[in-house]
Scaffold this motif. Structure first.
Motif, short mmCIF file in Angstrom:
data_model
loop_
_atom_site.label_atom_id
_atom_site.label_comp_id
_atom_site.label_asym_id
_atom_site.label_seq_id
_atom_site.Cartn_x
_atom_site.Cartn_y
_atom_site.Cartn_z
N GLN A 161 -22.46 74.82 -5.20
CA GLN A 161 -22.03 75.89 -6.08
C GLN A 161 -20.96 76.78 -5.46
N HIS A 162 -20.64 76.55 -4.17
CA HIS A 162 -19.65 77.38 -3.49
C HIS A 162 -18.46 76.60 -2.95
N LEU A 163 -18.67 75.34 -2.57
CA LEU A 163 -17.66 74.57 -1.86
C LEU A 163 -17.44 73.21 -2.49
N ILE A 164 -16.23 72.69 -2.30
CA ILE A 164 -15.90 71.30 -2.65
C ILE A 164 -15.15 70.70 -1.47
N ALA A 165 -15.52 69.50 -1.08
CA ALA A 165 -14.77 68.75 -0.06
C ALA A 165 -14.20 67.51 -0.71
N ILE A 166 -12.92 67.24 -0.46
CA ILE A 166 -12.28 66.07 -1.04
C ILE A 166 -11.69 65.19 0.05
N GLU A 167 -11.43 63.94 -0.32
CA GLU A 167 -10.63 63.04 0.49
C GLU A 167 -9.27 62.91 -0.20
N LYS A 168 -8.23 63.41 0.44
CA LYS A 168 -6.88 63.41 -0.12
C LYS A 168 -6.12 62.17 0.33
N GLU A 169 -5.39 61.57 -0.58
CA GLU A 169 -4.53 60.45 -0.22
C GLU A 169 -3.26 60.95 0.45
N ALA A 170 -2.66 60.12 1.29
CA ALA A 170 -1.35 60.43 1.86
C ALA A 170 -0.33 60.49 0.72
N LYS A 223 -20.83 55.64 -5.75
CA LYS A 223 -19.44 55.80 -5.36
C LYS A 223 -19.00 57.26 -5.47
N LYS A 224 -17.99 57.61 -4.68
CA LYS A 224 -17.44 58.95 -4.74
C LYS A 224 -16.89 59.23 -6.13
N VAL A 225 -16.78 60.51 -6.47
CA VAL A 225 -16.14 60.89 -7.72
C VAL A 225 -14.65 60.71 -7.53
N VAL A 240 -21.29 60.10 -13.62
CA VAL A 240 -21.70 60.77 -12.38
C VAL A 240 -21.40 62.25 -12.50
N ILE A 241 -22.40 63.09 -12.24
CA ILE A 241 -22.26 64.54 -12.33
C ILE A 241 -22.63 65.16 -10.98
N THR A 242 -21.75 66.01 -10.44
CA THR A 242 -22.02 66.68 -9.18
C THR A 242 -22.10 68.19 -9.33
N GLN A 243 -21.79 68.71 -10.52
CA GLN A 243 -21.76 70.15 -10.76
C GLN A 243 -23.17 70.69 -10.94
N PHE A 244 -23.55 71.67 -10.10
CA PHE A 244 -24.94 72.14 -10.08
C PHE A 244 -25.35 72.79 -11.40
N LEU A 283 -10.77 60.72 -8.56
CA LEU A 283 -9.76 61.30 -9.41
C LEU A 283 -8.40 60.75 -8.97
N GLN A 284 -7.34 61.21 -9.59
CA GLN A 284 -6.01 60.74 -9.25
C GLN A 284 -5.63 61.20 -7.85
N LYS A 285 -5.50 60.26 -6.94
CA LYS A 285 -5.07 60.50 -5.55
C LYS A 285 -6.05 61.30 -4.71
N LEU A 286 -7.28 61.50 -5.20
CA LEU A 286 -8.28 62.17 -4.37
C LEU A 286 -9.68 61.77 -4.83
N ASN A 287 -10.63 61.91 -3.90
CA ASN A 287 -12.05 61.68 -4.19
C ASN A 287 -12.84 62.92 -3.80
N ILE A 288 -13.79 63.32 -4.66
CA ILE A 288 -14.71 64.40 -4.29
C ILE A 288 -15.83 63.79 -3.45
N ILE A 289 -15.98 64.26 -2.22
CA ILE A 289 -17.01 63.70 -1.35
C ILE A 289 -18.21 64.63 -1.18
N TYR A 290 -18.06 65.89 -1.59
CA TYR A 290 -19.18 66.84 -1.52
C TYR A 290 -18.90 67.99 -2.48
N GLU A 291 -19.98 68.50 -3.09
CA GLU A 291 -19.83 69.67 -3.95
C GLU A 291 -21.15 70.41 -4.04
#
Length: 300
Positions: free
Chosen positions: A91-100, A77-79, A54-58, A81-89
């Motif tokens: 060329q300017h912004l990234i939004a992640i879902e961070k674990e507690a 599925k979301k991208v 899965v590639i999200t980098q423009f 990573l360890q303790k976080l998921n990239i939910i949007y990306e």
């Protein structure tokens, strides 16, 4: 392009790249009938695979012979990573879902196990030129949505003009006890000390006014699920104010919670809505409360 033959209504395209290029440039030239924002959404949704990844980098480089697979139907599925998921990306912004339990940035005690470092390593593995800049922070004990910039300019633009771009931010928490009000506004003066402890004081002297609005979503006999909207921002604001109000966030022993049914502080940043700092597009990221939050108040 050697596209594999598919029925006319097939929503997955698979083919082999014939010449070196970059992903977004390739998509724009290959699919001229699809608007650029839509193509970016497809990338950000994890709907494109290059050689199975899965590639999200423009500006991901495409090489001759690479296999491209595009799922136009729905995001994969979301991208993860360890303790976080990239939910949007884009060329300017990234939004992640961070674990507690994950720090947003490094602290004096913990230099590497934080969201910035994990995301930076991931981005640099794609392209060593990639940069990551945190825009705002999320408490270590909380889970939820966190925004990053890909340039210092975008970071400063959002941080220096936060109220011009951020339309809405909301949190969900499970608090101990059964709240009678369907909605309420908390107003207190907060102060922190050198030990990073936050507490409520009676006067505004050397303190910051904290204003928090909440509404009741659901409750059981022992817990209430609330949605919070912050009019101001201060470290541990929701947790301190709710403890003072007599309904501490469950799992938050630092601020008087008696129980810990989820083995974490039950606070989740579930929504950020903003105007894109570059193209002015409307962006809205929303994560439903975790299933264990919902299950806790589903019990009678």
């Amino acid at each position: 392009m050697n596209k594999k033959s598919t029925p006319a209504n097939q929503e997955i395209n698979s083919y082999i790249i014939q010449e070196d290029t970059e992903l977004l440039k390739h998509l724009i030239s290959t699919y001229p009938n699809k608007k650029k924002p839509m193509l970016k959404q497809v990338m950000g949704g994890g709907q494109i695979r290059i050689n199975g990844d899965v590639i999200t980098q423009f500006n991901h480089p495409l090489k001759k012979g690479n296999e491209v697979q595009i799922n136009w139907a729905k995001p994969s599925k979301k991208v993860k990573l360890q303790k976080l998921n990239i939910i949007y990306e884009d060329q300017h912004l990234i939004a992640i879902e961070k674990e507690a339990g994950l720090l947003s940035v490094a602290s004096l005690k913990e230099k590497t196990k934080n969201a910035v470092q994990i995301l930076k390593e991931h981005m640099e593995a794609i392209d060593p030129r990639n940069k990551v800049y945190i825009i705002h922070r999320l408490e270590r004990e909380a889970s939820g949505i966190l925004l990053f910039a890909k340039s210092k300019e975008v970071q400063e633009q959002l941080q220096n003009h936060w109220e011009d771009y951020i339309i809405d931010r909301k949190y969900v928490a499970i608090v101990e006890g059964k709240i009678k009000e369907s909605s309420h506004t908390l107003r207190n003066y907060l102060r922190s000390n050198k030990h990073n402890q936050v507490f409520i004081v009676d006067t505004p002297d050397n303190a910051t006014e904290a204003i928090t609005h909440f509404k009741l979503l659901k409750q059981s006999n022992a817990y209430s699920m609330l949605e919070f909207k912050l009019e101001t921002g201060f470290k541990n604001q929701i947790r301190v104010q709710m403890a003072h109000y007599g309904f501490p966030v469950t799992g938050d022993k630092k601020y008087t919670a008696k129980k810990n049914p989820l083995a974490r502080v039950a606070l989740h940043a579930n929504l950020i809505e903003l105007k894109h700092p570059i193209n002015r597009e409307h962006l809205k990221f929303e994560l439903v409360p975790p299933s264990n939050f919902r299950n806790l108040v589903a019990k009678g």
